[in-house]
Design a protein around this motif. Sequence first.
Motif, PDB file in Angstrom:
ATOM      1  N   ILE A 150      -3.713  12.355  12.253  1.00  0.00           N
ATOM      2  CA  ILE A 150      -3.721  11.455  11.098  1.00  0.00           C
ATOM      3  C   ILE A 150      -2.891  10.212  11.391  1.00  0.00           C
ATOM      4  N   GLY A 151      -1.707  10.396  11.954  1.00  0.00           N
ATOM      5  CA  GLY A 151      -0.813   9.269  12.216  1.00  0.00           C
ATOM      6  C   GLY A 151      -1.281   8.347  13.320  1.00  0.00           C
ATOM      7  N   VAL A 152      -2.002   8.891  14.303  1.00  0.00           N
ATOM      8  CA  VAL A 152      -2.396   8.088  15.460  1.00  0.00           C
ATOM      9  C   VAL A 152      -3.805   7.524  15.317  1.00  0.00           C
ATOM     10  N   VAL A 153      -4.692   8.220  14.635  1.00  0.00           N
ATOM     11  CA  VAL A 153      -6.081   7.768  14.544  1.00  0.00           C
ATOM     12  C   VAL A 153      -6.423   7.240  13.153  1.00  0.00           C
ATOM     13  N   VAL A 154      -6.202   8.045  12.140  1.00  0.00           N
ATOM     14  CA  VAL A 154      -6.672   7.707  10.797  1.00  0.00           C
ATOM     15  C   VAL A 154      -5.841   6.589  10.160  1.00  0.00           C
ATOM     16  N   GLU A 155      -4.535   6.743  10.139  1.00  0.00           N
ATOM     17  CA  GLU A 155      -3.672   5.768   9.457  1.00  0.00           C
ATOM     18  C   GLU A 155      -3.804   4.349  10.009  1.00  0.00           C
ATOM     19  N   PRO A 156      -3.776   4.136  11.334  1.00  0.00           N
ATOM     20  CA  PRO A 156      -3.923   2.761  11.824  1.00  0.00           C
ATOM     21  C   PRO A 156      -5.256   2.125  11.437  1.00  0.00           C
ATOM     22  N   LEU A 157      -6.329   2.891  11.453  1.00  0.00           N
ATOM     23  CA  LEU A 157      -7.637   2.346  11.069  1.00  0.00           C
ATOM     24  C   LEU A 157      -7.657   1.947   9.598  1.00  0.00           C
ATOM     25  N   LEU A 158      -7.093   2.803   8.737  1.00  0.00           N
ATOM     26  CA  LEU A 158      -7.043   2.474   7.314  1.00  0.00           C
ATOM     27  C   LEU A 158      -6.152   1.273   7.053  1.00  0.00           C
ATOM     28  N   ARG A 159      -5.005   1.227   7.703  1.00  0.00           N
ATOM     29  CA  ARG A 159      -4.099   0.091   7.511  1.00  0.00           C
ATOM     30  C   ARG A 159      -4.742  -1.211   7.976  1.00  0.00           C
ATOM     31  N   TYR A 160      -5.465  -1.170   9.088  1.00  0.00           N
ATOM     32  CA  TYR A 160      -6.126  -2.372   9.597  1.00  0.00           C
ATOM     33  C   TYR A 160      -7.167  -2.881   8.601  1.00  0.00           C
ATOM     34  N   ARG A 161      -7.852  -1.965   7.943  1.00  0.00           N
ATOM     35  CA  ARG A 161      -8.876  -2.354   6.970  1.00  0.00           C
ATOM     36  C   ARG A 161      -8.275  -2.921   5.688  1.00  0.00           C
ATOM     37  N   VAL A 162      -7.050  -2.545   5.349  1.00  0.00           N
ATOM     38  CA  VAL A 162      -6.469  -2.906   4.062  1.00  0.00           C
ATOM     39  C   VAL A 162      -5.500  -4.078   4.148  1.00  0.00           C
ATOM     40  N   HIS A 163      -4.626  -4.086   5.124  1.00  0.00           N
ATOM     41  CA  HIS A 163      -3.548  -5.073   5.180  1.00  0.00           C
ATOM     42  C   HIS A 163      -4.080  -6.452   5.530  1.00  0.00           C
ATOM     43  N   ARG A 164      -3.740  -7.408   4.678  1.00  0.00           N
ATOM     44  CA  ARG A 164      -4.143  -8.800   4.874  1.00  0.00           C
ATOM     45  C   ARG A 164      -2.998  -9.700   4.461  1.00  0.00           C
ATOM     46  N   TRP A 165      -3.013 -10.927   4.966  1.00  0.00           N
ATOM     47  CA  TRP A 165      -2.017 -11.915   4.560  1.00  0.00           C
ATOM     48  C   TRP A 165      -2.632 -13.291   4.683  1.00  0.00           C
ATOM     49  N   GLU A 166      -2.044 -14.223   3.955  1.00  0.00           N
ATOM     50  CA  GLU A 166      -2.464 -15.620   4.017  1.00  0.00           C
ATOM     51  C   GLU A 166      -1.283 -16.484   3.603  1.00  0.00           C
ATOM     52  N   ALA A 167      -1.123 -17.585   4.288  1.00  0.00           N
ATOM     53  CA  ALA A 167      -0.079 -18.551   3.941  1.00  0.00           C
ATOM     54  C   ALA A 167      -0.749 -19.894   3.716  1.00  0.00           C
TER      55      ALA A 167
END
Length: 142
Positions: free
Chosen positions: A42-59
């Motif tokens: 979960i920590g190595v495969v699932v979590e990074p993929l989910l975080r990549y899909r969700v986390h965004r930023w803009e300045a």
Amino acid sequence: MLQSLVLSVPVLAATIVAYVLWEAARPWLVFAICVASLLLVIGVVVEPLLRYRVHRWEATSSAVYGRSGWLVREWRAAPLSRVQTVDARSGPIEQLLGLATLRVTTASSYGAIDIGGLDRTTAARLADQLTEITQQTPGDAT
């Protein structure tokens, strides 16, 4: 992913060593090895993929926006007129990979906006740009 590896692999290794050395506890340690293996996946495969899909930023020239969270999602905006500090910081793993986290702190009691996983030069350039724009914005950031 690397943080999960650093935390999960020693736990899994310890349970495997205990399984090999402690014969009386093997029935329970099989369960512990399965749980540690599941947490590693979960920590190595699932979590990074989910975080990549969700986390965004803009300045932009008026605000910094950040979206985070993979269970509870949060979209925050920090108007540059409210920005008090802009910091670029790197932990040990980030330093190893040449990355940095940009932290934009506002007058809000809710907390800062963190933008993680930026290239070190991008984080430094963005911190300089945001600081310059913030200094040009009238007001006292309170």
